[in-house]
Design an enzyme around this catalytic site. Structure first.
Site, short mmCIF file in Angstrom:
data_model
loop_
_atom_site.label_atom_id
_atom_site.label_comp_id
_atom_site.label_asym_id
_atom_site.label_seq_id
_atom_site.Cartn_x
_atom_site.Cartn_y
_atom_site.Cartn_z
N CYS A 1 2.55 -8.52 5.25
CA CYS A 1 3.20 -8.92 4.01
C CYS A 1 4.65 -8.43 4.01
CB CYS A 1 2.45 -8.34 2.81
SG CYS A 1 3.13 -8.87 1.21
N ASP B 1 6.06 -7.10 1.64
CA ASP B 1 6.13 -5.94 0.75
C ASP B 1 6.82 -4.75 1.43
OD1 ASP B 1 5.30 -3.49 -0.73
OD2 ASP B 1 4.13 -4.91 -1.90
N ARG C 1 6.62 -1.77 1.04
CA ARG C 1 5.84 -0.55 1.21
C ARG C 1 4.91 -0.58 2.42
NH1 ARG C 1 3.52 -1.08 -4.73
NH2 ARG C 1 3.45 -3.21 -3.90
N HIS D 1 -2.65 -5.95 2.19
CA HIS D 1 -2.66 -4.64 1.53
C HIS D 1 -3.18 -4.80 0.11
CE1 HIS D 1 1.05 -5.28 -0.99
NE2 HIS D 1 1.23 -6.21 -0.08
N CYS E 1 -1.48 -6.35 -3.54
CA CYS E 1 -0.49 -7.35 -3.09
C CYS E 1 -0.08 -8.27 -4.24
CB CYS E 1 -1.08 -8.17 -1.95
SG CYS E 1 0.09 -9.38 -1.28
#
Ligand SMILES: [Zn+2]
Length: 211
Positions: free
Chosen positions: A43, A45, A47, A99, A102
């Site tokens: 992803c 993302d 993080r 994750h 998400c």
């Protein structure tokens, strides 16, 4: 210039110094070429940084990231990365890593329009529809969200296996293993979903290509 912008320029200088202190030839060696054993599809993302969460060094992971770690079979970007990783770099492993928490998956569970991205999220919604009976049976919203994150990863692993790229590699006897993981934002731990595919026999017959 913003403080953050200055910080990242400085950060790069410090990183280069650290690497060169450890090994003066570090960048010289890396510049000769790459043969990473792994393609990571994750992803976007911020993080979930691919290399960092698995302790991998530059040169060890070929990376493709998009919102909700999707394998969309008409996505030229994903197909090009996959083709290069499998047919040129000959990676032995492809990991789809989702994750928990998400935002893309969360959006797919809801009905709010959030703009152009609705069209990307729609691919995730197709997965929900496919597993609607099971997902709707989970009363607790957090549990349903977690289950959907996991199912979304499993679907993307299957979607990888459905591609002519992956099936072609298997047909020619290439050692290529597909895996599905979910990363815990609040723990840092990855969970292996045990969807390990290494042959098109694991697919529904309608998707099995004859070469
Ligand atoms: Zn995400």
């Amino acid at each position: 210039m913003s403080d953050f912008y200055k910080k990242i320029i400085e950060g790069n200088k410090k990183w280069v110094e650290t690497k060169i202190n450890q090994d003066p030839q570090y960048f010289e060696k890396l510049s000769h070429g790459q043969s990473p054993p792994l393609l990571w599809i994750g992803c976007s993302d911020s993080r979930v940084p691919a290399n960092e969460v698995i302790g991998a060094q530059p040169g060890e992971v070929f990376v493709h990231r998009n919102i909700a770690n999707m394998v969309v079979h008409s996505d030229m970007n994903m197909l090009s990365v996959l083709d290069y990783a499998v047919n040129v770099l000959k990676v032995q492993h492809v990991i789809v890593c989702g994750h928990y928490g998400c935002g893309g998956v969360k959006a797919a569970m809801g009905n709010d329009s959030i703009g152009l991205i609705d069209n990307w999220i729609r691919h995730i919604k197709d997965g929900y529809r496919h597993h609607k009976t099971y997902l709707d049976s989970i009363i607790d919203e957090k549990e349903r969200f977690d289950a959907f994150v996991e199912l979304n990863v499993k679907e993307q692993v299957l979607d990888l296996a459905k591609t002519s790229i992956v099936q072609g590699a298997w047909r020619s006897g290439q050692d290529l293993n597909l895996h599905g993981w979910v990363y815990g934002l609040n723990s840092g731990i990855v969970k292996d979903l045990q969807v390990n595919l290494s042959s098109n026999k694991d697919l529904d017959t309608v998707y099995q290509l004859q070469f």
